[in-house]
Write an enzyme that holds these catalytic residues in place. Structure first.
Site, mmCIF file in Angstrom:
data_model
loop_
_atom_site.group_PDB
_atom_site.id
_atom_site.type_symbol
_atom_site.label_atom_id
_atom_site.label_comp_id
_atom_site.label_asym_id
_atom_site.label_seq_id
_atom_site.Cartn_x
_atom_site.Cartn_y
_atom_site.Cartn_z
ATOM 1 N N LEU A 1 0.821 -1.181 0.076
ATOM 2 C CA LEU A 1 -0.060 -0.012 0.104
ATOM 3 C C LEU A 1 0.969 1.425 -0.183
ATOM 4 O O LEU A 1 1.862 1.163 0.660
ATOM 5 C CB LEU A 1 -0.814 -0.003 1.081
ATOM 6 C CG LEU A 1 -2.184 -0.628 1.185
ATOM 7 C CD1 LEU A 1 -2.880 -0.269 2.310
ATOM 8 C CD2 LEU A 1 -2.979 -0.252 -0.041
ATOM 9 N N ASP A 2 0.760 2.113 -0.918
ATOM 10 C CA ASP A 2 1.357 3.489 -1.208
ATOM 11 C C ASP A 2 1.164 4.097 0.317
ATOM 12 O O ASP A 2 0.344 3.975 1.133
ATOM 13 C CB ASP A 2 0.899 4.330 -1.998
ATOM 14 C CG ASP A 2 1.175 3.813 -3.258
ATOM 15 O OD1 ASP A 2 1.971 2.965 -3.491
ATOM 16 O OD2 ASP A 2 0.511 4.464 -4.284
ATOM 17 N N ARG A 3 2.391 5.007 0.540
ATOM 18 C CA ARG A 3 2.341 5.558 2.030
ATOM 19 C C ARG A 3 1.050 6.514 2.132
ATOM 20 O O ARG A 3 0.483 6.614 3.067
ATOM 21 C CB ARG A 3 3.524 6.662 2.165
ATOM 22 C CG ARG A 3 3.620 7.647 3.317
ATOM 23 C CD ARG A 3 4.998 8.382 3.555
ATOM 24 N NE ARG A 3 5.133 9.295 2.421
ATOM 25 C CZ ARG A 3 4.712 10.700 2.591
ATOM 26 N NH1 ARG A 3 4.197 10.770 3.666
ATOM 27 N NH2 ARG A 3 4.902 11.492 1.795
#
Length: 233
Positions: free
Chosen positions: A55-57
């Site tokens: 999951l992206d930041r």
């Protein structure tokens, strides 16, 4: 910060990842010194955990972590064989009038090679606002459901940009004029991309698991302003 636990058994932990938080330290985010999700979970639960997907930041929502390195490949195989389904929610610029399947290849940041990618998107709600955003005298937005069939880095953000419906709050692939409006009108700088639902058959327990991650506060506040019903399932 306490990380919300959505599900736990002997093999895995599923959490609701806050937005603007790294899952773990990486080369791409080497300048960010804040505690990572794995750091906080270790403090909170006293154990190490092993992410089985990305999951992206800036993306919030459901994240699956294995309790042992020995379990990681088994859970990752669910993604490789497409026997796990993830659904995201996003808010994008413009009216998404028809369901779309996007198949634009996405470049791998390490190899610089384009790889096949596929995303299905469905419009859930729309709103038109009497708020001018350059170059128009009003602004329009859609709440969408995104179902990725592949898991390329930044795939959903890139794909929505490709079809001219960029995600709000995306400062890399989005529309700066609409992003600025959300800051000035709604005091919101966050990305509107949330991993909402994950479902799969548990490879060790042979049972169906479906987990829903509640929306962050900044989403629910905007839903009230837009008079949209909350999405719970």
């Amino acid at each position: 910060m306490k990380i919300p636990i959505l599900y736990e058994d002997s093999y895995l932990l599923i959490v609701n990842k806050p937005n603007n938080m790294l899952v773990h330290k990486s080369y791409y985010a080497r300048n960010i010194k804040d505690a990572t999700l794995l750091d906080l979970l270790c403090q909170q639960l006293g154990n190490n955990f092993y992410p089985v997907h990305r999951l992206d930041r800036k993306t919030s929502g459901v994240l699956v972590l294995a309790k042992s390195k020995d379990f990681v490949s088994t859970f990752q195989n669910l993604f490789a064989t497409e026997t796990i389904q993830k659904k995201y929610l996003g808010i994008v610029r413009g009216f998404l009038k028809n369901d779309l399947t996007i198949t634009t290849p996405v470049k791998n940041p390490d190899t610089q090679v384009y790889k096949d990618a596929e995303t299905h998107c469905k419009s859930l709600k729309t709103i038109a606002l009497d708020i001018p955003v350059h170059p128009y005298k009003s602004s329009r937005y859609s709440l969408i459901e995104l179902t990725p069939k592949t898991g390329r880095m930044h795939q959903l953000r890139i794909h929505m940009n490709k079809v001219s419906h960029p995600l709000i709050g995306d400062h890399k692939y989005g529309d700066r004029f609409h992003n600025r409006m959300f800051v000035s009108e709604f005091n919101c700088t966050n990305l509107f991309l949330h991993a909402h639902i994950i479902s799969f058959t548990h490879p060790f327990l042979s049972k169906k698991v479906e987990i829903i991650a509640p929306l962050p506060t900044y989403w629910t506040q905007l839903f009230k302003i837009f008079k949209w019903d909350l999405i719970n399932s």
